[in-house]
Design a protein around this motif. Structure first.
Motif, PDB file in Angstrom:
ATOM      1  N   ILE A   1      41.662 -46.332 -55.185  1.00  0.00           N
ATOM      2  CA  ILE A   1      42.324 -47.630 -55.330  1.00  0.00           C
ATOM      3  C   ILE A   1      43.814 -47.377 -55.509  1.00  0.00           C
ATOM      4  O   ILE A   1      44.237 -46.692 -56.451  1.00  0.00           O
ATOM      5  CB  ILE A   1      41.796 -48.417 -56.550  1.00  0.00           C
ATOM      6  N   ILE A   2      44.623 -47.924 -54.622  1.00  0.00           N
ATOM      7  CA  ILE A   2      46.076 -47.782 -54.722  1.00  0.00           C
ATOM      8  C   ILE A   2      46.601 -48.773 -55.751  1.00  0.00           C
ATOM      9  O   ILE A   2      46.262 -49.967 -55.719  1.00  0.00           O
ATOM     10  CB  ILE A   2      46.729 -48.013 -53.350  1.00  0.00           C
ATOM     11  N   THR A   3      47.438 -48.288 -56.662  1.00  0.00           N
ATOM     12  CA  THR A   3      47.925 -49.163 -57.723  1.00  0.00           C
ATOM     13  C   THR A   3      49.245 -48.641 -58.287  1.00  0.00           C
ATOM     14  O   THR A   3      49.773 -47.625 -57.845  1.00  0.00           O
ATOM     15  CB  THR A   3      46.861 -49.304 -58.831  1.00  0.00           C
ATOM     16  N   SER A   4      49.751 -49.349 -59.281  1.00  0.00           N
ATOM     17  CA  SER A   4      51.055 -49.038 -59.868  1.00  0.00           C
ATOM     18  C   SER A   4      50.926 -48.164 -61.117  1.00  0.00           C
ATOM     19  O   SER A   4      50.020 -48.376 -61.928  1.00  0.00           O
ATOM     20  CB  SER A   4      51.777 -50.335 -60.251  1.00  0.00           C
ATOM     21  N   PRO A   5      51.854 -47.220 -61.294  1.00  0.00           N
ATOM     22  CA  PRO A   5      51.859 -46.414 -62.512  1.00  0.00           C
ATOM     23  C   PRO A   5      52.685 -47.042 -63.627  1.00  0.00           C
ATOM     24  O   PRO A   5      52.722 -46.530 -64.738  1.00  0.00           O
ATOM     25  CB  PRO A   5      52.521 -45.117 -62.048  1.00  0.00           C
ATOM     26  N   PHE A   6      53.346 -48.168 -63.327  1.00  0.00           N
ATOM     27  CA  PHE A   6      54.238 -48.790 -64.314  1.00  0.00           C
ATOM     28  C   PHE A   6      53.611 -50.082 -64.825  1.00  0.00           C
ATOM     29  O   PHE A   6      53.876 -51.176 -64.349  1.00  0.00           O
ATOM     30  CB  PHE A   6      55.606 -49.078 -63.698  1.00  0.00           C
TER      31      PHE A   6
ATOM     32  N   ALA B   1      36.059 -44.438 -59.836  1.00  0.00           N
ATOM     33  CA  ALA B   1      36.977 -44.350 -58.701  1.00  0.00           C
ATOM     34  C   ALA B   1      38.262 -43.628 -59.127  1.00  0.00           C
ATOM     35  O   ALA B   1      38.452 -43.286 -60.297  1.00  0.00           O
ATOM     36  CB  ALA B   1      37.292 -45.743 -58.164  1.00  0.00           C
ATOM     37  N   LYS B   2      39.136 -43.418 -58.167  1.00  0.00           N
ATOM     38  CA  LYS B   2      40.383 -42.677 -58.420  1.00  0.00           C
ATOM     39  C   LYS B   2      41.587 -43.607 -58.263  1.00  0.00           C
ATOM     40  O   LYS B   2      41.771 -44.207 -57.209  1.00  0.00           O
ATOM     41  CB  LYS B   2      40.512 -41.518 -57.436  1.00  0.00           C
ATOM     42  N   PRO B   3      42.412 -43.723 -59.313  1.00  0.00           N
ATOM     43  CA  PRO B   3      43.667 -44.462 -59.145  1.00  0.00           C
ATOM     44  C   PRO B   3      44.662 -43.630 -58.339  1.00  0.00           C
ATOM     45  O   PRO B   3      44.906 -42.466 -58.669  1.00  0.00           O
ATOM     46  CB  PRO B   3      44.145 -44.693 -60.580  1.00  0.00           C
ATOM     47  N   VAL B   4      45.194 -44.216 -57.295  1.00  0.00           N
ATOM     48  CA  VAL B   4      46.206 -43.550 -56.460  1.00  0.00           C
ATOM     49  C   VAL B   4      47.530 -44.273 -56.696  1.00  0.00           C
ATOM     50  O   VAL B   4      47.691 -45.432 -56.298  1.00  0.00           O
ATOM     51  CB  VAL B   4      45.813 -43.593 -54.970  1.00  0.00           C
ATOM     52  N   PHE B   5      48.446 -43.593 -57.355  1.00  0.00           N
ATOM     53  CA  PHE B   5      49.686 -44.243 -57.764  1.00  0.00           C
ATOM     54  C   PHE B   5      50.740 -44.205 -56.664  1.00  0.00           C
ATOM     55  O   PHE B   5      50.890 -43.208 -55.945  1.00  0.00           O
ATOM     56  CB  PHE B   5      50.237 -43.585 -59.025  1.00  0.00           C
ATOM     57  N   VAL B   6      51.479 -45.310 -56.576  1.00  0.00           N
ATOM     58  CA  VAL B   6      52.598 -45.449 -55.648  1.00  0.00           C
ATOM     59  C   VAL B   6      53.815 -45.854 -56.465  1.00  0.00           C
ATOM     60  O   VAL B   6      53.699 -46.645 -57.410  1.00  0.00           O
ATOM     61  CB  VAL B   6      52.287 -46.515 -54.571  1.00  0.00           C
TER      62      VAL B   6
ATOM     63  N   PHE C   1      57.957 -40.137 -58.097  1.00  0.00           N
ATOM     64  CA  PHE C   1      58.069 -41.483 -58.661  1.00  0.00           C
ATOM     65  C   PHE C   1      59.452 -41.688 -59.274  1.00  0.00           C
ATOM     66  O   PHE C   1      59.592 -41.985 -60.453  1.00  0.00           O
ATOM     67  CB  PHE C   1      56.976 -41.691 -59.724  1.00  0.00           C
ATOM     68  N   LYS C   2      60.460 -41.559 -58.435  1.00  0.00           N
ATOM     69  CA  LYS C   2      61.838 -41.588 -58.934  1.00  0.00           C
ATOM     70  C   LYS C   2      62.176 -42.907 -59.628  1.00  0.00           C
ATOM     71  O   LYS C   2      62.756 -42.922 -60.712  1.00  0.00           O
ATOM     72  CB  LYS C   2      62.821 -41.342 -57.800  1.00  0.00           C
ATOM     73  N   VAL C   3      61.833 -44.023 -58.987  1.00  0.00           N
ATOM     74  CA  VAL C   3      62.175 -45.317 -59.580  1.00  0.00           C
ATOM     75  C   VAL C   3      61.415 -45.515 -60.890  1.00  0.00           C
ATOM     76  O   VAL C   3      61.987 -45.938 -61.903  1.00  0.00           O
ATOM     77  CB  VAL C   3      61.874 -46.470 -58.601  1.00  0.00           C
TER      78      VAL C   3
END
Length: 363
Positions: A78-83, A97-102, A328-330
């Motif tokens: 599952i693609i999701t946010s780390p913030f 499931a696996k969190p996939v951070f963007v 994850f620069k930003v």
């Protein structure tokens, strides 16, 4: 000390109505289900213009139920946010499931849509978008990506119930399934824990309704394995009163946020995208000298909060994912600089002026 989120003033304004509704529940002893819960679900659906709205015990259980209803299982991605708060990725991991951070956008701190497709794999089943700080991401663009790759779109609207765009498309009514939280300090909050799940899909709605109540629609007959995630009637009663005044409070929040943005100095103030309405769950600025600013404000009786100081890919529980912070620069910049100031629809103007004055004095 100034309240970070003034819930007491809000209660006092609606006290008579809230007390009367709670007393009615105490008198009739209808603590689970009943007319208040049914009315709330109708009111919530009407507010965001969704076909279905189901109340539940909290925003975290709402996320879990949404994932289960979609059939997300062990090994899925599952693609999701780390913030954000941990609940979204926590429920992804809890289900196996696996969190996939963007990385996030430097504009609204939601998912950076331009970086999503490179993270899609054959195991990807959904995008879980967080509507952070009260503002939706471009959910319509996310829907196009999901359609292209045959994915589900989930909105975690724990901070954005009431947000919308200029097309009058509401948070909680764009994604395949959406969840929200009614934690007391949310823009629409109850007096304990509470949440809700929204969808326009008949099949998903049926699954959600069953999952909330032990997989049962008829008592003692259980169609699927579910859990006890019901919202109690007292919380529903509180929300029914508050919802009547919610648009008025959103307008106040917007005015107060604009006052902060026009007057605060030496910081990056939050941006609302053109043609979007934020409900301003928090008012969060970015400052380089955060510790010094916090110290100065606290010395003057002004509370602050940091939403969020540690990105999810740095949390010990997600160490196994082996993410590199350089990707994850930003997010790195934002977590090091973000600072939330006192804020609610009931923030007194003189108190706000004092916050601005002390903040602008700098070190």
């Amino acid at each position: 000390m100034l309240a970070f989120c003034d819930l007491k003033s809000q209660y006092l304004k609606y006290k008579n109505e809230i007390d009367e509704r709670i007393q009615n529940i105490l008198n009739n002893s209808s603590f689970i289900g009943g007319t208040e819960v049914a009315l709330l679900e109708e009111n919530l659906a009407n507010f965001v213009k969704s076909k279905y709205a189901y109340s539940c015990s909290n925003g975290t259980s709402a996320l879990y139920i949404a994932l289960k209803a979609l059939g997300i299982k062990e090994g899925d991605e599952i693609i999701t946010s780390p913030f954000t708060f941990i609940a979204s990725s926590e429920m992804i991991a809890l289900i196996g499931a696996k969190p996939v951070f963007v990385d996030i956008s430097d504009v609204d701190y939601n998912l950076d849509i331009s970086k999503i497709e490179e993270k899609i794999s054959p195991k990807t089943k959904a995008i879980l978008a967080i509507s952070i700080f009260g503002q939706m991401p471009d959910l319509n663009s996310l829907k196009k990506i999901c359609k292209k790759h045959n994915l589900y779109l989930i909105e975690d609207a724990a901070q954005s119930f009431g947000a919308r765009n200029d097309l009058e498309e509401f948070s909680c009514n764009i994604a395949d399934i959406s969840t929200t939280s009614f934690f007391p300090s949310k823009p629409l909050g109850c007096y304990g824990d509470g949440g809700a799940i929204f969808t326009n899909n008949d099949e998903l709605a049926k699954k959600v309704k069953l999952l909330i109540n032990h997989g049962s629609e008829i008592r003692y007959q259980h169609e699927i394995i579910g859990l006890n995630a019901r919202l109690d009637a007292i919380q529903a009663a509180v929300l029914n009163v508050k919802l009547k005044y919610f648009d008025e409070e959103i307008a106040k929040r917007k005015d107060l946020a604009n006052t902060y943005s026009k007057n605060l100095k030496n910081c990056i103030t939050p941006q609302v995208k053109a043609n979007y309405l934020s409900v301003w769950a928090q008012y969060s600025v970015r400052v380089k000298n955060r510790d010094l600013v916090i110290k100065k404000l606290n010395e003057n009786g002004i509370p602050t909060a940091i939403h969020y100081p540690i990105a999810l890919y740095k949390q010990p529980c997600f160490k196994y994912l082996e993410y590199n912070e350089k990707d994850f620069k930003v997010c790195e910049d934002v977590t090091n600089e973000i600072l939330s100031l006192p804020f609610s629809a009931f923030l007194d103007i003189k108190d706000q002026e004092r916050v601005i004055e002390i903040f602008n004095k700098g070190e």
